[in-house]
Design a protein around this motif. Structure first.
Motif, short mmCIF file in Angstrom:
data_model
loop_
_atom_site.label_atom_id
_atom_site.label_comp_id
_atom_site.label_asym_id
_atom_site.label_seq_id
_atom_site.Cartn_x
_atom_site.Cartn_y
_atom_site.Cartn_z
N ASP A 138 27.10 56.42 27.44
CA ASP A 138 25.69 56.62 27.78
C ASP A 138 24.79 56.58 26.55
O ASP A 138 23.66 56.11 26.63
CB ASP A 138 25.53 57.95 28.54
N ALA A 139 25.29 57.05 25.42
CA ALA A 139 24.51 56.97 24.19
C ALA A 139 24.26 55.51 23.81
O ALA A 139 23.14 55.13 23.43
CB ALA A 139 25.22 57.69 23.05
N ILE A 140 25.28 54.68 23.94
CA ILE A 140 25.11 53.26 23.65
C ILE A 140 24.13 52.63 24.63
O ILE A 140 23.23 51.87 24.25
CB ILE A 140 26.47 52.54 23.71
N LEU A 141 24.28 52.98 25.91
CA LEU A 141 23.41 52.39 26.94
C LEU A 141 21.96 52.82 26.77
O LEU A 141 21.04 52.01 26.90
CB LEU A 141 23.91 52.80 28.34
N PRO A 161 18.30 53.29 31.40
CA PRO A 161 18.08 54.69 31.81
C PRO A 161 19.38 55.44 32.10
O PRO A 161 19.68 55.77 33.24
CB PRO A 161 17.22 54.56 33.07
N ALA A 162 20.17 55.70 31.06
CA ALA A 162 21.39 56.50 31.17
C ALA A 162 21.11 57.83 30.48
O ALA A 162 20.83 57.84 29.28
CB ALA A 162 22.55 55.77 30.50
N PHE A 163 21.16 58.92 31.20
CA PHE A 163 20.86 60.22 30.56
C PHE A 163 22.11 60.73 29.85
O PHE A 163 23.17 60.88 30.46
CB PHE A 163 20.37 61.25 31.57
N VAL A 164 21.98 61.00 28.56
CA VAL A 164 23.12 61.42 27.75
C VAL A 164 23.32 62.93 27.86
O VAL A 164 22.41 63.71 27.61
CB VAL A 164 22.93 61.04 26.27
N ILE A 165 24.53 63.32 28.26
CA ILE A 165 24.91 64.73 28.32
C ILE A 165 25.84 65.02 27.14
O ILE A 165 26.73 64.24 26.85
CB ILE A 165 25.66 65.04 29.63
N ASP A 166 25.63 66.12 26.45
CA ASP A 166 26.58 66.50 25.41
C ASP A 166 26.82 68.00 25.48
O ASP A 166 26.30 68.68 26.36
CB ASP A 166 26.11 66.06 24.03
N THR A 167 27.63 68.50 24.55
CA THR A 167 27.96 69.93 24.61
C THR A 167 26.69 70.77 24.45
O THR A 167 26.59 71.85 25.03
CB THR A 167 28.95 70.30 23.50
N TYR A 168 25.74 70.29 23.67
CA TYR A 168 24.48 71.02 23.50
C TYR A 168 23.71 71.12 24.82
O TYR A 168 23.15 72.16 25.14
CB TYR A 168 23.59 70.33 22.46
N THR A 169 23.67 70.01 25.55
CA THR A 169 22.96 70.00 26.82
C THR A 169 23.55 71.07 27.75
O THR A 169 22.82 71.86 28.35
CB THR A 169 23.09 68.63 27.50
N HIS A 170 24.86 71.07 27.83
CA HIS A 170 25.53 72.04 28.69
C HIS A 170 25.26 73.46 28.20
O HIS A 170 24.96 74.36 28.99
CB HIS A 170 27.03 71.76 28.71
N ARG A 171 25.36 73.66 26.88
CA ARG A 171 25.19 75.01 26.32
C ARG A 171 23.78 75.54 26.51
O ARG A 171 23.58 76.67 26.93
CB ARG A 171 25.55 74.98 24.83
N GLU A 194 22.02 65.97 37.99
CA GLU A 194 20.89 66.88 38.12
C GLU A 194 19.68 66.37 37.34
O GLU A 194 18.54 66.48 37.80
CB GLU A 194 21.27 68.28 37.61
N PHE A 195 19.93 65.84 36.15
CA PHE A 195 18.84 65.27 35.37
C PHE A 195 18.27 64.04 36.06
O PHE A 195 17.06 63.87 36.17
CB PHE A 195 19.30 64.91 33.95
N LEU A 196 19.17 63.17 36.55
CA LEU A 196 18.70 61.94 37.20
C LEU A 196 17.91 62.25 38.46
O LEU A 196 16.94 61.58 38.78
CB LEU A 196 19.90 61.04 37.54
N ASP A 197 18.32 63.31 39.18
CA ASP A 197 17.63 63.67 40.42
C ASP A 197 16.25 64.26 40.17
O ASP A 197 15.35 64.13 40.99
CB ASP A 197 18.47 64.68 41.22
N SER A 198 16.10 64.96 39.03
CA SER A 198 14.81 65.65 38.85
C SER A 198 13.85 64.96 37.89
O SER A 198 12.71 65.38 37.78
CB SER A 198 15.06 67.09 38.40
N LEU A 199 14.31 63.90 37.24
CA LEU A 199 13.42 63.22 36.29
C LEU A 199 13.05 61.83 36.77
O LEU A 199 13.85 61.16 37.44
CB LEU A 199 14.13 63.09 34.92
N GLU A 208 12.76 57.90 36.32
CA GLU A 208 13.68 57.02 35.59
C GLU A 208 12.92 56.32 34.46
O GLU A 208 12.34 55.26 34.65
CB GLU A 208 14.28 55.99 36.55
N ASP A 209 12.92 56.96 33.31
CA ASP A 209 12.07 56.52 32.20
C ASP A 209 12.88 56.58 30.90
O ASP A 209 13.25 57.66 30.44
CB ASP A 209 10.84 57.44 32.15
N VAL A 210 13.13 55.43 30.33
CA VAL A 210 14.01 55.34 29.16
C VAL A 210 13.48 56.17 28.00
O VAL A 210 14.23 56.88 27.33
CB VAL A 210 14.19 53.87 28.72
N SER A 211 12.17 56.13 27.76
CA SER A 211 11.65 56.87 26.61
C SER A 211 11.70 58.37 26.86
O SER A 211 11.88 59.16 25.93
CB SER A 211 10.23 56.42 26.26
#
Length: 221
Positions: free
Chosen positions: A136-139, A146-156, A176-181, A183-186
DNA sequence: CACCAGGCAAGTA
DNA sequence: TACTTGCATGGT
């Protein structure tokens, strides 16, 4: 986005708070799509400072091109990226990634990025050494998809503020992020970077400093 | 000195 | 399915 008005959408409210507090983050540091891709693999469980040293080594040796990296022996690549840690396994992971691009996209990174989001993600995930976050980071940061990147920080950060379930997994949290945001790459780009910023300051594993965190009581409307 | 950093895969039970 | 471990340098 970020008008200063309190948003009725909880996740957007989190974004507005962080955006107002930290300002533009200008991610991803990297001068080319190739550099961003390489950085995405090198930063796995590794401090970004050390990734920059590894990339600087490749640049200094004038080796940061697809053809150079593709033809370089894995052992030599490992020496260039040594400062990033896990250098043997990461060198092999990079080779795996380049091989996939050679096999499926004629060795052209731009062809990978011209593929659909789902198609390119599938091919990235098939690479041994590329998991969901790296893909997702590469995408998002290289392919601008529009790939939302999740990492350990996001979860924490989100679980500590009780905005999501503690035991949620990568894809549930991402959904959850995709459902509530929108779809905007920036937005996706900036949001992930802001989450990392607030986590580094207030949500470290060992020292949770919650006083003065910009997300205090964000859950109250 | 211990602990952690923008994960992932493989092994175990 | 749900843990655990290896991978490894460099900063605090």
């Amino acid at each position: 986005m970020g008008t200063g008005e309190e948003n009725s959408n909880l996740f957007l409210r989190v974004f507005d708070r962080l955006s107002a507090h930290y300002g533009p983050q200008n991610w991803w540091p990297g001068e080319s799509n190739l550099e961003i891709m390489v950085g995405a693999v090198l930063t796995q469980n590794t401090n970004w400072i050390n990734v920059e040293k590894a990339i600087a080594n490749l640049k200094k040796g004038d080796q940061l091109s697809f053809s150079c990296l593709q033809s370089m022996p894995v052992k030599e690549l490992a020496e260039y990226i040594r400062p990033a840690g896990y250098y043997n396994i990461k060198a092999q992971r990079l080779k795996n990634l380049f091989q996939m691009i050679a096999d499926k996209y004629e060795g052209e990174i731009s062809f990978l990025f011209e593929d659909s989001l789902d198609g390119s993600r599938e091919n990235l995930l098939r690479v041994k050494g590329v998991g969901p976050e790296t893909a997702d980071a590469i995408l998002l940061y290289a392919a601008k998809k529009p790939a939302f990147v999740i990492d350990t920080y996001t979860h924490r950060v989100f679980s500590r503020h009780q905005l999501v379930e503690e035991d949620t997994d990568y894809y549930s949290l991402q959904q959850e992020f995709l459902d509530s945001l929108p779809e905007d790459v920036s937005l996706f780009n900036e949001f992930h970077a802001l989450i990392v910023a607030v986590a580094k300051e207030f949500c470290k594993k060992k020292k949770p400093r919650c006083s003065n965190c910009p997300l205090q009581r964000v859950e109250e409307k």
